[in-house]
Design a protein around this motif. Structure first.
Motif, PDB file in Angstrom:
ATOM      1  N   ASP A   1       2.299   6.282   3.385  1.00  0.00           N
ATOM      2  CA  ASP A   1       2.533   5.415   2.081  1.00  0.00           C
ATOM      3  C   ASP A   1       4.039   4.596   2.303  1.00  0.00           C
ATOM      4  N   THR A   2       4.598   5.007   3.413  1.00  0.00           N
ATOM      5  CA  THR A   2       5.636   4.357   3.831  1.00  0.00           C
ATOM      6  C   THR A   2       5.379   3.245   4.665  1.00  0.00           C
ATOM      7  N   GLN A   3       4.496   3.242   5.561  1.00  0.00           N
ATOM      8  CA  GLN A   3       3.848   2.214   6.250  1.00  0.00           C
ATOM      9  C   GLN A   3       3.258   1.000   5.320  1.00  0.00           C
ATOM     10  N   LYS A   4       2.479   1.627   4.081  1.00  0.00           N
ATOM     11  CA  LYS A   4       2.042   0.996   3.165  1.00  0.00           C
ATOM     12  C   LYS A   4       2.854  -0.150   2.507  1.00  0.00           C
ATOM     13  N   GLN A   5       4.084   0.565   1.797  1.00  0.00           N
ATOM     14  CA  GLN A   5       5.323  -0.045   1.389  1.00  0.00           C
ATOM     15  C   GLN A   5       5.935  -1.065   2.264  1.00  0.00           C
ATOM     16  N   GLU A   6       6.154  -0.687   3.588  1.00  0.00           N
ATOM     17  CA  GLU A   6       6.798  -1.612   4.403  1.00  0.00           C
ATOM     18  C   GLU A   6       6.026  -2.955   4.591  1.00  0.00           C
ATOM     19  N   ILE A   7       4.718  -3.000   4.719  1.00  0.00           N
ATOM     20  CA  ILE A   7       4.140  -3.917   4.751  1.00  0.00           C
ATOM     21  C   ILE A   7       3.803  -5.030   3.601  1.00  0.00           C
TER      22      ILE A   7
ATOM     23  N   ASP B   1      -3.312   3.520  13.489  1.00  0.00           N
ATOM     24  CA  ASP B   1      -4.675   2.992  13.030  1.00  0.00           C
ATOM     25  C   ASP B   1      -4.488   2.600  11.554  1.00  0.00           C
ATOM     26  N   TYR B   2      -3.733   3.138  10.612  1.00  0.00           N
ATOM     27  CA  TYR B   2      -3.550   3.038   9.409  1.00  0.00           C
ATOM     28  C   TYR B   2      -3.067   1.682   9.036  1.00  0.00           C
ATOM     29  N   ALA B   3      -2.131   1.178   9.809  1.00  0.00           N
ATOM     30  CA  ALA B   3      -1.409  -0.142   9.775  1.00  0.00           C
ATOM     31  C   ALA B   3      -2.488  -1.256  10.125  1.00  0.00           C
ATOM     32  N   ILE B   4      -3.338  -0.706  11.218  1.00  0.00           N
ATOM     33  CA  ILE B   4      -4.090  -2.051  11.536  1.00  0.00           C
ATOM     34  C   ILE B   4      -5.117  -1.994  10.566  1.00  0.00           C
ATOM     35  N   GLN B   5      -5.707  -1.120  10.013  1.00  0.00           N
ATOM     36  CA  GLN B   5      -6.923  -1.128   8.758  1.00  0.00           C
ATOM     37  C   GLN B   5      -6.368  -1.996   7.809  1.00  0.00           C
ATOM     38  N   LEU B   6      -4.926  -1.729   7.400  1.00  0.00           N
ATOM     39  CA  LEU B   6      -4.067  -2.129   6.253  1.00  0.00           C
ATOM     40  C   LEU B   6      -4.200  -3.697   6.749  1.00  0.00           C
TER      41      LEU B   6
ATOM     42  N   ASN C   1       4.793 -11.516   9.046  1.00  0.00           N
ATOM     43  CA  ASN C   1       5.361 -10.206   8.612  1.00  0.00           C
ATOM     44  C   ASN C   1       5.791  -9.123   9.524  1.00  0.00           C
ATOM     45  N   HIS C   2       7.171  -8.630   9.700  1.00  0.00           N
ATOM     46  CA  HIS C   2       7.705  -7.985  10.738  1.00  0.00           C
ATOM     47  C   HIS C   2       7.944  -6.577   9.885  1.00  0.00           C
ATOM     48  N   THR C   3       7.523  -6.045   8.700  1.00  0.00           N
ATOM     49  CA  THR C   3       7.784  -4.992   7.957  1.00  0.00           C
ATOM     50  C   THR C   3       9.148  -5.436   7.383  1.00  0.00           C
ATOM     51  N   TYR C   4       9.226  -4.633   6.221  1.00  0.00           N
ATOM     52  CA  TYR C   4      10.538  -4.763   5.436  1.00  0.00           C
ATOM     53  C   TYR C   4      11.660  -4.359   6.200  1.00  0.00           C
ATOM     54  N   ASN C   5      11.852  -3.255   6.467  1.00  0.00           N
ATOM     55  CA  ASN C   5      13.085  -2.864   7.123  1.00  0.00           C
ATOM     56  C   ASN C   5      12.985  -2.395   8.808  1.00  0.00           C
ATOM     57  N   HIS C   6      12.032  -3.070   9.242  1.00  0.00           N
ATOM     58  CA  HIS C   6      12.094  -3.050  10.792  1.00  0.00           C
ATOM     59  C   HIS C   6      11.645  -1.567  11.102  1.00  0.00           C
ATOM     60  N   THR C   7      10.774  -0.736  10.600  1.00  0.00           N
ATOM     61  CA  THR C   7      10.626   0.534  10.402  1.00  0.00           C
ATOM     62  C   THR C   7       9.484   0.626  11.631  1.00  0.00           C
ATOM     63  N   ARG C   8       9.754   1.665  12.727  1.00  0.00           N
ATOM     64  CA  ARG C   8       8.773   1.707  13.549  1.00  0.00           C
ATOM     65  C   ARG C   8       7.659   2.726  12.886  1.00  0.00           C
ATOM     66  N   LEU C   9       6.460   2.147  12.939  1.00  0.00           N
ATOM     67  CA  LEU C   9       5.568   2.512  11.917  1.00  0.00           C
ATOM     68  C   LEU C   9       4.832   3.986  12.374  1.00  0.00           C
ATOM     69  N   SER C  10       4.856   4.324  13.659  1.00  0.00           N
ATOM     70  CA  SER C  10       4.449   5.514  14.064  1.00  0.00           C
ATOM     71  C   SER C  10       5.494   6.800  13.578  1.00  0.00           C
ATOM     72  N   ASP C  11       6.673   6.294  13.094  1.00  0.00           N
ATOM     73  CA  ASP C  11       7.618   7.319  12.697  1.00  0.00           C
ATOM     74  C   ASP C  11       7.504   7.754  11.310  1.00  0.00           C
ATOM     75  N   VAL C  12       6.752   6.982  10.625  1.00  0.00           N
ATOM     76  CA  VAL C  12       6.816   7.562   9.008  1.00  0.00           C
ATOM     77  C   VAL C  12       5.290   7.675   8.497  1.00  0.00           C
ATOM     78  N   ASP C  13       4.976   8.075   7.512  1.00  0.00           N
ATOM     79  CA  ASP C  13       3.888   8.253   6.576  1.00  0.00           C
ATOM     80  C   ASP C  13       3.327   7.101   6.124  1.00  0.00           C
TER      81      ASP C  13
ATOM     82  N   ARG D   1       3.327  -8.514  12.758  1.00  0.00           N
ATOM     83  CA  ARG D   1       3.589  -8.020  14.218  1.00  0.00           C
ATOM     84  C   ARG D   1       4.296  -6.639  13.937  1.00  0.00           C
ATOM     85  N   ALA D   2       4.197  -5.358  14.299  1.00  0.00           N
ATOM     86  CA  ALA D   2       4.940  -4.229  14.026  1.00  0.00           C
ATOM     87  C   ALA D   2       6.164  -4.450  14.967  1.00  0.00           C
ATOM     88  N   PRO D   3       7.213  -3.717  14.421  1.00  0.00           N
ATOM     89  CA  PRO D   3       8.255  -3.466  15.132  1.00  0.00           C
ATOM     90  C   PRO D   3       8.010  -2.809  16.707  1.00  0.00           C
ATOM     91  N   ASN D   4       8.755  -3.237  17.517  1.00  0.00           N
ATOM     92  CA  ASN D   4       8.648  -2.452  18.932  1.00  0.00           C
ATOM     93  C   ASN D   4       7.194  -2.828  19.392  1.00  0.00           C
TER      94      ASN D   4
END
Length: 292
Positions: free
Chosen positions: A175-181, A208-213, A161-173, A200-203
């Protein structure tokens, strides 16, 4: 009167002789029939004895397999049943137990399936090299691209999984991180029949939230130790193949980052051959320890 008596006597004798002859013929015919019946029965018995009874068909072990092939089969069973490696804090591939081959590297390919992922998978498959293809959801909007991902998976490659839209996770809230993954997890499962085991996260930017999820989803968080194909100086076959094999960052357990790019696809065969010439083997992602 005498002549008549003689005539009657001779007639009686003649009748007796004829009757006896008929009885003899009847007895002979019966005997012949019984003999024929006995011969027929004997012939049938002999023919039945001559029929060969074939032994039951049993599966035979393929004795043509080489010792190396048998050992590889045993190793495959071991790899499936228990992990051999873990990813350490520096993103290196490290053996879990002493004695496991540490002279390995891991190949990963991001931003798939754009335009070159299938070609890259075919090249790796030709040389029997495993890898992880980290995919983005926005590349999976058409049936054609979904089929490409399915073919890559069917060749035996791991899908990450490299996120749905190649979104930089630190730039979004969050809820968006959860949706992307999670939405990409669902899409991948819909296409290949199973959820991805790697993230793997983009870039390479995690939160912390993404790591836990990711851990809650049972996926292995992944980054890399080196990669070059996004830099302008290495966007050609020769330069990229040279730096990927001869960089000072190459060492046991190196986690190599590449992307679905034309120049990377062109250089991939030389990269594989160069790493092998240096004595490295390729770690199978399926032998990596993932969260339970």
């Amino acid at each position: 009167m005498l002549k008549k008596s003689v005539y009657l006597l001779l007639l009686g004798i003649l009748i007796v002789l004829v009757a006896c002859d008929d009885n003899v013929n009847d007895d002979d015919e019966v005997a012949d029939e019984e003999a024929n019946t006995e011969e027929t029965s004997t012939d049938q018995t002999e023919k039945e004895d001559e029929v060969e009874v074939e032994p039951p068909v049993t599966e035979e072990k393929d004795d043509n397999r080489t010792e190396d092939e048998e050992n590889k089969e045993e190793e495959t069973v071991q790899e499936i049943t228990e992990p051999l490696y873990q990813i350490d804090d520096n993103w290196n591939v490290v053996p879990l137990e002493e004695g496991t081959n540490e002279n390995v590297v891991l190949l990963t390919i991001d931003d798939a399936p754009d335009e070159n992922a299938l070609e890259m998978a075919q090249t790796l498959n030709q040389f029997d090299v495993p890898a992880i293809f980290f995919v983005n959801g926005h590349f999976l909007q058409s049936d054609e691209k979904k089929e490409v991902l399915k073919q890559i998976h069917d060749m035996g490659f791991a899908v990450g999984n490299h996120t749905y839209n190649h979104t930089r996770l630190s730039d979004v809230d969050e809820d968006t991180q959860k949706q992307e993954i999670l939405e990409l997890n669902e899409l991948i499962e819909e296409i290949i029949g199973e959820k991805p085991k790697f993230f793997r996260a983009p870039n390479g930017v995690n939160t912390d939230y993404a790591i836990q999820l990711v851990e809650e989803e049972g996926m292995l968080l992944m980054n890399w130790t080196y990669g070059y194909d996004w830099e302008a100086d290495y966007q050609n076959k020769e330069a990229l193949a040279d730096i990927m094999v001869n960089t000072e960052l190459l060492s046991n357990g190196a986690n190599l980052l590449m992307h679905d790019r034309e120049w990377t696809a062109d250089a991939l065969e030389d990269i594989v051959k160069g790493l092998r010439d240096k004595g490295y083997e390729f770690a199978d992602p399926m032998t990596l320890q993932v969260p339970e």
